[in-house]
Motif scaffolding. Sequence first.
Motif, PDB file in Angstrom:
ATOM      1  N   MET A   1     -55.761  49.001 107.365  1.00  0.00           N
ATOM      2  CA  MET A   1     -55.111  48.150 106.111  1.00  0.00           C
ATOM      3  C   MET A   1     -54.641  48.739 105.095  1.00  0.00           C
ATOM      4  O   MET A   1     -55.228  49.621 104.473  1.00  0.00           O
ATOM      5  N   THR A   2     -53.875  48.086 104.388  1.00  0.00           N
ATOM      6  CA  THR A   2     -53.211  48.477 103.209  1.00  0.00           C
ATOM      7  C   THR A   2     -54.741  47.841 102.185  1.00  0.00           C
ATOM      8  O   THR A   2     -54.930  46.955 102.593  1.00  0.00           O
ATOM      9  N   ASN A   3     -54.768  48.722 101.242  1.00  0.00           N
ATOM     10  CA  ASN A   3     -55.541  48.278 100.346  1.00  0.00           C
ATOM     11  C   ASN A   3     -55.335  47.107  99.415  1.00  0.00           C
ATOM     12  O   ASN A   3     -54.213  46.778  99.198  1.00  0.00           O
ATOM     13  N   VAL A   4     -56.208  46.120  99.223  1.00  0.00           N
ATOM     14  CA  VAL A   4     -56.019  45.100  98.373  1.00  0.00           C
ATOM     15  C   VAL A   4     -55.275  45.524  97.073  1.00  0.00           C
ATOM     16  O   VAL A   4     -54.679  44.942  96.253  1.00  0.00           O
ATOM     17  N   HIS A   5     -55.899  46.479  96.413  1.00  0.00           N
ATOM     18  CA  HIS A   5     -55.474  47.225  95.358  1.00  0.00           C
ATOM     19  C   HIS A   5     -54.120  47.736  95.210  1.00  0.00           C
ATOM     20  O   HIS A   5     -53.543  48.040  93.934  1.00  0.00           O
ATOM     21  N   ASP A   6     -53.521  47.778  96.269  1.00  0.00           N
ATOM     22  CA  ASP A   6     -51.908  48.016  96.138  1.00  0.00           C
ATOM     23  C   ASP A   6     -51.056  47.015  95.997  1.00  0.00           C
ATOM     24  O   ASP A   6     -50.001  47.251  95.862  1.00  0.00           O
ATOM     25  N   PHE A   7     -51.681  45.796  95.845  1.00  0.00           N
ATOM     26  CA  PHE A   7     -50.749  44.590  95.599  1.00  0.00           C
ATOM     27  C   PHE A   7     -50.681  44.241  94.101  1.00  0.00           C
ATOM     28  O   PHE A   7     -51.465  44.503  93.468  1.00  0.00           O
ATOM     29  N   THR A   8     -49.424  43.492  94.109  1.00  0.00           N
ATOM     30  CA  THR A   8     -49.462  42.852  92.678  1.00  0.00           C
ATOM     31  C   THR A   8     -49.301  41.488  92.875  1.00  0.00           C
ATOM     32  O   THR A   8     -48.610  40.848  93.889  1.00  0.00           O
ATOM     33  N   ASP A  23     -60.270  47.442  90.846  1.00  0.00           N
ATOM     34  CA  ASP A  23     -60.577  48.772  91.664  1.00  0.00           C
ATOM     35  C   ASP A  23     -62.131  48.712  90.989  1.00  0.00           C
ATOM     36  O   ASP A  23     -62.410  48.717  89.966  1.00  0.00           O
ATOM     37  N   GLY A  24     -63.153  48.791  92.078  1.00  0.00           N
ATOM     38  CA  GLY A  24     -64.398  49.072  91.724  1.00  0.00           C
ATOM     39  C   GLY A  24     -65.265  47.679  91.480  1.00  0.00           C
ATOM     40  O   GLY A  24     -66.570  47.862  91.317  1.00  0.00           O
ATOM     41  N   LYS A 134     -65.705  47.031  96.892  1.00  0.00           N
ATOM     42  CA  LYS A 134     -65.305  47.730  95.420  1.00  0.00           C
ATOM     43  C   LYS A 134     -64.233  48.665  95.982  1.00  0.00           C
ATOM     44  O   LYS A 134     -63.286  48.734  95.037  1.00  0.00           O
ATOM     45  N   ASP A 135     -63.815  48.983  97.306  1.00  0.00           N
ATOM     46  CA  ASP A 135     -62.996  50.105  97.566  1.00  0.00           C
ATOM     47  C   ASP A 135     -61.622  49.416  97.897  1.00  0.00           C
ATOM     48  O   ASP A 135     -60.700  49.775  98.126  1.00  0.00           O
ATOM     49  N   GLY A 136     -61.657  48.061  97.892  1.00  0.00           N
ATOM     50  CA  GLY A 136     -60.459  47.228  98.036  1.00  0.00           C
ATOM     51  C   GLY A 136     -60.422  46.803  99.594  1.00  0.00           C
ATOM     52  O   GLY A 136     -59.128  46.319  99.785  1.00  0.00           O
ATOM     53  N   GLN A 137     -61.207  47.338 100.392  1.00  0.00           N
ATOM     54  CA  GLN A 137     -61.075  46.903 101.702  1.00  0.00           C
ATOM     55  C   GLN A 137     -61.524  45.517 101.797  1.00  0.00           C
ATOM     56  O   GLN A 137     -62.867  45.099 101.466  1.00  0.00           O
ATOM     57  N   VAL A 138     -61.052  44.690 102.841  1.00  0.00           N
ATOM     58  CA  VAL A 138     -61.494  43.533 103.188  1.00  0.00           C
ATOM     59  C   VAL A 138     -62.820  43.612 104.175  1.00  0.00           C
ATOM     60  O   VAL A 138     -62.966  44.443 105.201  1.00  0.00           O
ATOM     61  N   VAL A 139     -64.122  42.963 103.793  1.00  0.00           N
ATOM     62  CA  VAL A 139     -65.081  43.051 104.330  1.00  0.00           C
ATOM     63  C   VAL A 139     -65.301  41.827 105.569  1.00  0.00           C
ATOM     64  O   VAL A 139     -65.868  42.089 106.551  1.00  0.00           O
ATOM     65  N   ASP A 140     -65.038  40.585 105.042  1.00  0.00           N
ATOM     66  CA  ASP A 140     -65.373  39.388 105.860  1.00  0.00           C
ATOM     67  C   ASP A 140     -64.615  38.357 105.508  1.00  0.00           C
ATOM     68  O   ASP A 140     -63.866  38.249 104.298  1.00  0.00           O
TER      69      ASP A 140
END
Length: 169
Positions: A1-8, A23-24, A134-140
Amino acid sequence: MTNVHDFTAKAIDGRDVPLSEYDGKVLLIVNTASKCGFTPQYEGLEALQRQYGPRGFSVLGFPCNQFGAQEPGEESEIATFCKLTYDVDFPLFAKVDVNGDTAHPLFKALKKAAPGLLGSEAIKWNFTKFLVGKDGQVVDRYAPTTKPEALTGDIEKLLARAGGDTLLA
């Protein structure tokens, strides 16, 4: 997946906010509405924000009018309602679509990373919640019926982790 942090995303006040600002941090991304049976969850979401915000957590609220036209107001009305009714202090964003061709790219990515029941990517109603590490990846992903206070254990686990996150076991 694209990282959540990549979006605006556009904040409720109209500013463009790069989600890399988070981030973090552990995030709970929620599609919200002011005239929904689940609207009282704003109180629980704000309680999570106050409890865990100082430890690197944030709720991100995205108003959505796609379900029963339950978010008909303009952004200024939504912000005022949330502040006056639930004393919401967590970040709110401009209204978005979460399903269909006009869905915000963030929600397209969230749904792909964490499908719902039987693998369905569609969001079924307001107050669907996505927990992000914290890394921007969806967990659940959590259903609208899941109350915010039920997420404390999962949030605690993610806050305790030093680095990247994987799906909760």
